[in-house]
Structures are given as C-alpha cells and as structure tokens.
Design an enzyme around this catalytic site. Structure first.
Site, PDB file in Angstrom:
ATOM      1  N   CYS A  83      -4.938  -1.784 -17.924  1.00 43.67           N
ATOM      2  CA  CYS A  83      -4.710  -1.287 -16.957  1.00 43.67           C
ATOM      3  C   CYS A  83      -4.016  -2.124 -15.784  1.00 43.67           C
ATOM      4  O   CYS A  83      -3.960  -1.080 -14.555  1.00 43.67           O
ATOM      5  CB  CYS A  83      -6.245  -1.111 -16.139  1.00 43.67           C
ATOM      6  SG  CYS A  83      -6.548  -2.449 -14.802  1.00 43.67           S
ATOM      7  N   HIS A 135       1.059  -1.468  -0.020  1.00 41.16           N
ATOM      8  CA  HIS A 135      -0.508  -0.202  -0.442  1.00 41.16           C
ATOM      9  C   HIS A 135       1.113   1.226   0.081  1.00 41.16           C
ATOM     10  O   HIS A 135       0.710   2.048  -0.713  1.00 41.16           O
ATOM     11  CB  HIS A 135      -1.312   0.206   1.167  1.00 41.16           C
ATOM     12  CG  HIS A 135      -1.507  -1.180   0.969  1.00 41.16           C
ATOM     13  ND1 HIS A 135      -2.154  -2.132   2.539  1.00 41.16           N
ATOM     14  CD2 HIS A 135      -2.548  -1.990   0.254  1.00 41.16           C
ATOM     15  CE1 HIS A 135      -2.631  -3.134   1.884  1.00 41.16           C
ATOM     16  NE2 HIS A 135      -2.715  -2.803   0.796  1.00 41.16           N
TER      17      HIS A 135
HETATM   18  C1  PEP Z   1      -4.168  -5.597 -12.587  1.00 42.64           C
HETATM   19  O1  PEP Z   1      -4.093  -5.842 -10.641  1.00 42.64           O
HETATM   20  O2  PEP Z   1      -3.614  -4.976 -12.674  1.00 42.64           O
HETATM   21  C2  PEP Z   1      -4.871  -4.350 -11.378  1.00 42.64           C
HETATM   22  C3  PEP Z   1      -4.836  -2.642 -11.997  1.00 42.64           C
HETATM   23  O3  PEP Z   1      -4.696  -3.965  -9.842  1.00 42.64           O
HETATM   24  P1  PEP Z   1      -4.705  -4.694  -8.987  1.00 42.64           P
HETATM   25  O4  PEP Z   1      -3.004  -3.689  -8.928  1.00 42.64           O
HETATM   26  O5  PEP Z   1      -5.110  -3.062  -7.931  1.00 42.64           O
HETATM   27  O6  PEP Z   1      -4.834  -5.205  -8.065  1.00 42.64           O
END
Ligand code: PEP
Ligand code: MG
Length: 737
Positions: free
Chosen positions: A662, A349
């Site tokens: 993403c 985090h």
């Molecule tokens: C991912 O897993 O690529 C994502 C964008 O979500 P997080 O990093 O929040 O798990």
C-alpha cells in the site's frame, strides 16, 4: 520620493530623478540603481555619477561583483575600499575605478530581491549607520515602486518585479494530474499603493491601533477564549505572545515610520528581515519561531488593510503559497484546480490532503509565491512537478494537448472501471484504494477500486485541534463503512509521530523522529488512545465485518500485544451486550526490514500483512522519505529492494497469509507490474492510479515480466528499471515517459 512618483515623465526619467535626488541629499558622488532582469541578471538602470553610456549596458550576474553579492545574499555591503573587498569586480564601462567608498543595499520585498541600490564616493570612508539605515528605507520605497511598475516602460516589460514575464518553476510532484487555472494566493501580498507616509503621526497611530488589536487576539488565543483549551499548544502560543509583545519589533517599525514609510511598508520591512534570517537558519526550532513572526506580521498586515486583503476564491483557482497546513487546504477543498507550493514535501500533510482530493500539486517550486499575482494564468503539471506561470502561447497550446490526451486516457480508464484487473496470462490482481477522509469515499465508486486497502485514520486527528471524541470517531468509521457498501475497508490504527505531529499530544524532542516514538510504539505506550480507537472501530462497525491493521510493526511481539488489546475490547463489547463484528481480521503493516525476519509464527498468525512501501523503502535504504536530497536516489525497482520483496512474498506464501502493498509505488504502473510479477496479489493506491494500473495489468503477461526480472537479476543488474521499461514499451503495456 512621493513627489517623484507624482511628477510627469516616463519611467526612465523617474529613475534618473531618484538617483540624482539621493546623491544630492546624501552628498555622494555616485548613486546607481540596478534592477533585476530575469532570474540571474542585474542591469544598471539609472546612475548619477557613473558613465551615462553604461545605463542599460552594464550587466552583472547575481553573485558577481559586490552588487551581485548584495543581491545574492540579500544583505548590505558597506566598505571604505571597494577594491579590497572580496568579490569586487570592476566594470570598465561604468568608469567606477575612481570611487573608493561603496555602500549598497538590496531592493527587496518579502524575501524577493528586485534590485540593488548603490552609493559610491571618491574619498575613502565608511558610511554611517544612519546613512545605511536611510539607504535601506529608500530601498524599501523603491521596492514598492518597482512592484507597482513605476519603472517600467513597454520595452522594459521584462524587468523583474514586473510579474509579467512567463515564469517557469521546476519542483517535485505532490499529486499527479494537469490543471489550468488562475492564481489564487493563500496569503495575498498587499499591494501598498502609497509606500511613503504622508503624515507620520497618522501612520504611527494606525500601526499602534493594529498592534493593539493583534495583541488582544493573541492574548485571547493563549487564554483559550478563541480556540478552546489550548492544552499542550500553550507553549507555542506563549512564544507567539512573546513576539506580539516584543518591544523591539514595534520600535523598529515605528522608527521606519519616522523615517517616512507608511505603516504597511514598515511592517513589511520587518517581515522581509525575518524572512532573510529564515533563509539562513537551519535549526528547526528557530525556523518555527521565525515562521511565527512571519505569520504574526501577516496578521498585523491584515489588521492594517482590513479584510479587503482577502480575495474571494475565483473559478478555476490554482492555489499558490509558500506553504499551507492540511486544515487550510481542506477548507479550500475541491474549489481548487491545482496547488503550487514553494515548500512542502511529498510526505507532508498538505500533500496527503491534495492527493486525497485528487488535486494536481507541485511542491518546492522555488520563487513561485513571490512571482505570482492573483489572476495570473498558471499551468500545473503534477506529473512532471512543474508549473508555468503566465505561459507563452506555445506552452499553453502544448499543455492543452496534454490535457486532451489525459482526458482520452481517462475515457479508457472509465471503460475499464467495472472490469477486473486480470493479466493476459490470467492472473487476477485486486486493486484497492488508499483513503483517509470522508471526501475520498466517492472515489471508491468512480475509480473502480475493489475496496479500501488503507484507511489512514490519523487524518481525522491531524486536521483538528483536539482529540476527536469516541463518539465522533465511531460516527466517522460507521459512515466510511456505509459509503463502502460492503466493499472491504482496512482501517489502519493511529499512525502519528515522525512528520505527523498532533499539536495536542505532548511528545519529547527527538533527534530522529522517523526512527522515534511513533505509530504502534505510541499506541502500546499510551494504550488508552489505542483502546479508545478500537472501541470506536467496534462500535462504528455495528456488527459488520471489520479489518484493522497496525502501523510500523517492527517485532512480532508488538503485533501480538496490539491484537490482544483488540480481542479484549471485543470481549468487553460482547459482555456489554453490544454487537461485535461478524468477521474480524487483524493485520500488520510491514514497514521495517526487521519484521520480514520475524518468526514463522507471526506470518501464520497475522490475518494479513501489508507492505508500507513508503516507510519500508526509507528504512531499507536508510534514506529519509521526507528529504529530497536522498529520497530520489533509491528506487522501488532497485534489484536489492525487489529481492527483499521476493523474500516477503515467499514467507507470506509459505504461511498462507494474504499480502498487499500500500505504499505510493503501488500506484505507478511500471512498479505495480513489477510487484504483481513478484507475486503481490493486492495493490492499494490513490484512487486516480487505479485506472492506469488496471489498464497496464490487463495489457501485460506477468509471467513475461517475471522472466525479465529474473533474467536481469541473474545477470547482476543493479536496477530493473531499464529492463522493465524496455519490456513494457515493446509489449505496449505502459506508454514510455
Ligand atoms: C507507507 O509507509 O508506505 C504507508 C502506506 O504509510 P504512510 O505513508 O501513511 O506512512
Ligand atoms: Mg508508513
């Protein structure tokens, strides 16, 4: 010992006097002090009994010989026959062959070994427990004196513990960027001016009073007077209370005082021991408890020295700490120029917060918290994941140059800000940004992103100690949409579990949290949480268009169940006469390989799909994204992974469904080019990456990139990295390195 400090004379005389004093009072034939020189070496700095000519000449590596082993393990050795002991190594220059009995203890402070104190005897005998304890106490005092520079002459300025030498720490990048500033310690170590107790009775009374205050504080935490209803937090706090009331802890500290230490050093002695244990414990539960103890010791220390222990945050502060929670980091906020942590991982985090704030961050920089002193100059290279503490002039100059170049690149990105990301062969890629905090939103304007492709709603939950109320959630979503001024925002519903643990949500102990009860799985099993969030989103939207997506959908049925909940809530809102979104798009994150093989109906029905590459990659390769031992072996540009992306692209294209990417890799120029060449038309990334990715896309022909990829795949290449790097350099698309 206090007297030795006060007597006139240089550092060497001091050391000589100390070894003589110890040898005489313990009736040993030899007493020697080895101090650390640099990372790996120990040097004999004073001796009573061994050959005087060996002083400053005899050196050992950490781990070499008994002395080296003591330093390496941070544990004492006590043996009647040194020569029979495993690891023994005879140093001929010292003339130690005639001594049989050997006892040595580390000179250490808060987990950092600064040297080794040794006594030796001709006659073969084991030193008593009392003698060993006595040695340890002396070593504590020596550690404090070493830190204060009591044994340093000008020529000696590089003896470890001096904290004056340049120190280079190689870790991993938490957030890119370069920063130059001065060290600010999150948990400043208290400089104990007088390690020796002048009057043990006074020290006892001080410690007992501080302990009393600490216990009161912890008790109030448990009863909830301090932090509101502790709820499920209670277990943790109970463990805290148990430690605070632990009689053994206080007794051991009082004993140290009786043996002549000041209250502060007595606290530190216990803390050092706890940290040494922490190094050896693998069990996560026990580690947490030892962290608790460490934290309590910090609090106790602050009670002893008063709040004077906390320094104001200087200008150009670079935060240095072993680790830090997201809440604490947010409190510092943009006051920080950089962050360097000894622990932490990319997905932690603290790293997410640093990225959201755009603060260059280096993680896993071993030794840096122990080496850094407040006010030291420090350079943070977030691109390479290294930190230079007290850098030499040449390093400083090179770094300034690098910052200069970055600034120039920044100017280029600025100039592209309002231009679209269109490749030379005319393909238009939408560049969006990832966000999760209100503080991210100004970046929408400054980065030139076309919208928010991933809004991580869990951050609001993570940085608090209780569930945010519906009205608070709705207010935040509303403000996010206000700030986006009509640009699209994709809200991802609560993605908790795995490494994102809410202290107030009771959850089972899980053997594999990353594969466990997390994300949409929790939302479907505890629908109240999701419903409340959906209601908040609908209300926050106040009739504006709304995009929602669900994390970690592994099966089509999960998507449909969650979507039904949204649609039901929309009907409820309508029935209550409240405004509903003028347009509603409901998507799924593709983060498990299974979803790529879902029925066609899923691809047709989903309004959009976003590849969460961070998770997808970890499941595709079966490599924990949090585990540095395995994480880096697997690359987005691996041929197998790109083939898989190709499959997803084709399924979405056939169904006419919008696809975005993403994960973090969307923000790396070379990876972004590869994804775009594969046919991903929307990339969502950290705001700071929008400029570099846009400039790469505008300088590239994506059909060329695709041809390079196809040719390499056809040839059976295992990875596309080399071929793409070569192409990008030749085409002048991405600067190498
Ligand atoms: C991912 O897993 O690529 C994502 C964008 O979500 P997080 O990093 O929040 O798990
Ligand atoms: Mg994810």
């Amino acid at each position: 010992m206090a007297a030795v400090m006060a007597e006139p004379g240089g550092p060497q005389e001091r050391l000589d006097r100390i070894v003589r004093l110890i040898a005489e009072s313990m009736r040993t034939d030899v007493c020697s002090i080895y101090l650390r020189r640099g990372e790996r070496t120990l040097e004999l700095c004073a001796t009573h009994g061994l050959k005087a000519s060996a002083v400053h000449a005899a050196r050992l590596r950490v781990g070499q010989g008994l002395v080296g082993l003591i330093a390496q393990r941070a544990e004492p050795i006590n043996t009647a026959e040194a020569m029979n002991e495993r690891g023994f190594q005879y140093l001929p220059e010292t003339g130690e062959e005639e001594y049989h009995a050997f006892a040595g203890v580390p000179i250490q402070r808060l987990g950092a070994v600064l040297g080794v104190l040794v006594v030796q005897n001709r006659a073969s005998r084991v030193f008593t427990e009392d003698e060993m304890h006595g040695l340890e106490v002396i070593a504590m005092v020596l550690a404090e004196m070493t830190e204060l520079g009591a044994f340093l002459s000008e020529a000696d300025a590089d003896v470890a513990g001096a904290h004056r030498r340049p120190f280079y720490a190689r870790g991993v990048s938490g957030q890119e960027g370069a920063a130059m500033g001065v060290v600010h310690l999150h948990e400043p170590r208290v400089a104990v001016q007088n390690p020796v107790a002048e009057d043990p009775a006074v020290e006892r009374a001080r410690l007992e009073a501080a302990m009393e205050a600490l216990r009161g504080e912890v008790d109030r935490m448990v009863t909830g007077d301090l932090v509101g209803n502790p709820g499920e937090h209670r277990d943790v706090l109970e463990a805290y209370r148990m430690f605070a009331h632990d009689k053994g802890w206080l007794r051991r500290m009082l004993e140290s005082i009786d043996r002549g230490l000041s209250a502060e050093v007595a606290v530190e002695r216990e803390q050092t021991a706890a940290r040494a244990r922490l190094e050896r414990v693998a069990d996560p539960y026990l580690r947490e408890r030892l962290h608790d103890l460490d934290d309590l010791a910090n609090r106790l220390m602050r009670k002893l020295v008063g709040d004077g222990g906390r320094e104001p945050v200087p200008e150009n502060a670079v935060l240095v700490a072993r680790n830090i929670g997201p809440g604490d980091l947010l409190e510092y906020g943009r006051k920080l120029k950089g962050v360097v942590l000894e622990e932490g991982s990319i997905g932690s985090h603290a790293a997410i917060v640093a990225r959201a704030l755009g603060i260059p961050m280096v993680l896993q920089a071993a030794g840096v918290a122990a080496e850094a002193r407040p006010g030291d100059v420090i350079l943070v290279d977030g691109d390479l994941g290294v930190a230079h503490l007290r850098p030499e002039d040449s390093v400083l100059a090179a770094f300034r140059e690098k910052m200069e170049m970055r600034a120039q690149a920044q100017e280029l990105y600025e100039s592209l800000r309002d231009k679209p990301a269109v490749s030379l062969d005319g393909r238009r890629i939408a560049l969006m940004m990832n966000a999760g905090l209100m503080t991210d939103l100004p970046s929408l304007e400054s980065s030139g992103a076309e919208g928010v492709g991933l809004y991580r709603t869990e951050l609001q939950f993570l940085i608090r100690s209780t569930v945010p109320r519906r009205s608070e959630q709705a207010a935040l979503y509303s403000r996010v949409l206000d700030a986006a001024r009509g640009k699209p925002v994709v809200f991802r519903t609560l993605d908790i579990g795995s490494d994102k643990v809410l202290p107030y949500l009771q959850r089972p102990e899980e053997p594999n949290p990353a594969l466990g009860w997390r994300a949409i799985r929790i939302s479907l099993d505890r629908p109240m949480i999701l419903r409340m969030q959906i209601q908040s989103l609908l209300r926050g939207a106040r009739g504006r268009p709304l995009r929602v997506m669900f994390p970690l959908v592994a099966q089509a049925a999960e998507y449909f169940a969650a979507r039904d909940m949204v649609l039901e809530e929309v009907e409820n809102e309508r029935a209550r006469g409240r405004p509903v979104p003028s347009e509603l798009r409901i998507g799924a994150m593709l983060e498990t390989p299974s979803l790529a093989f879902a029925p066609d109906a899923f691809f047709r029905e989903a309004d959009f799909i976003s590849i969460g590459g961070n998770d997808l990659k970890q499941f595709f390769f079966a490599a924990d994204r949090e585990n540095e031992l395995v994480r880096r072996r697997y690359d987005t540009l691996d041929a197998a992974y790109l083939r898989f992306v190709d499959l997803i692209v084709r399924r979405c294209a056939e169904a006419g469904t919008e696809l975005s990417y993403c994960g973090e890799d969307a923000g790396r120029p070379l990876e972004a080019l590869a994804l775009a060449a594969m046919g991903v038309r929307v990339l969502s990334m950290r705001p700071a990456s929008v400029g570099p990715v846009k400039s790469a896309i505008r300088a590239a022909r994506l059909d060329e990139a695709r041809a390079v990829i196809d040719a390499a795949l056809a040839e059976g290449a295992a990875t596309l990295r080399e071929a793409l790097t070569r192409w990008a350099a030749e085409a002048g698309v991405v600067r190498p390195g």
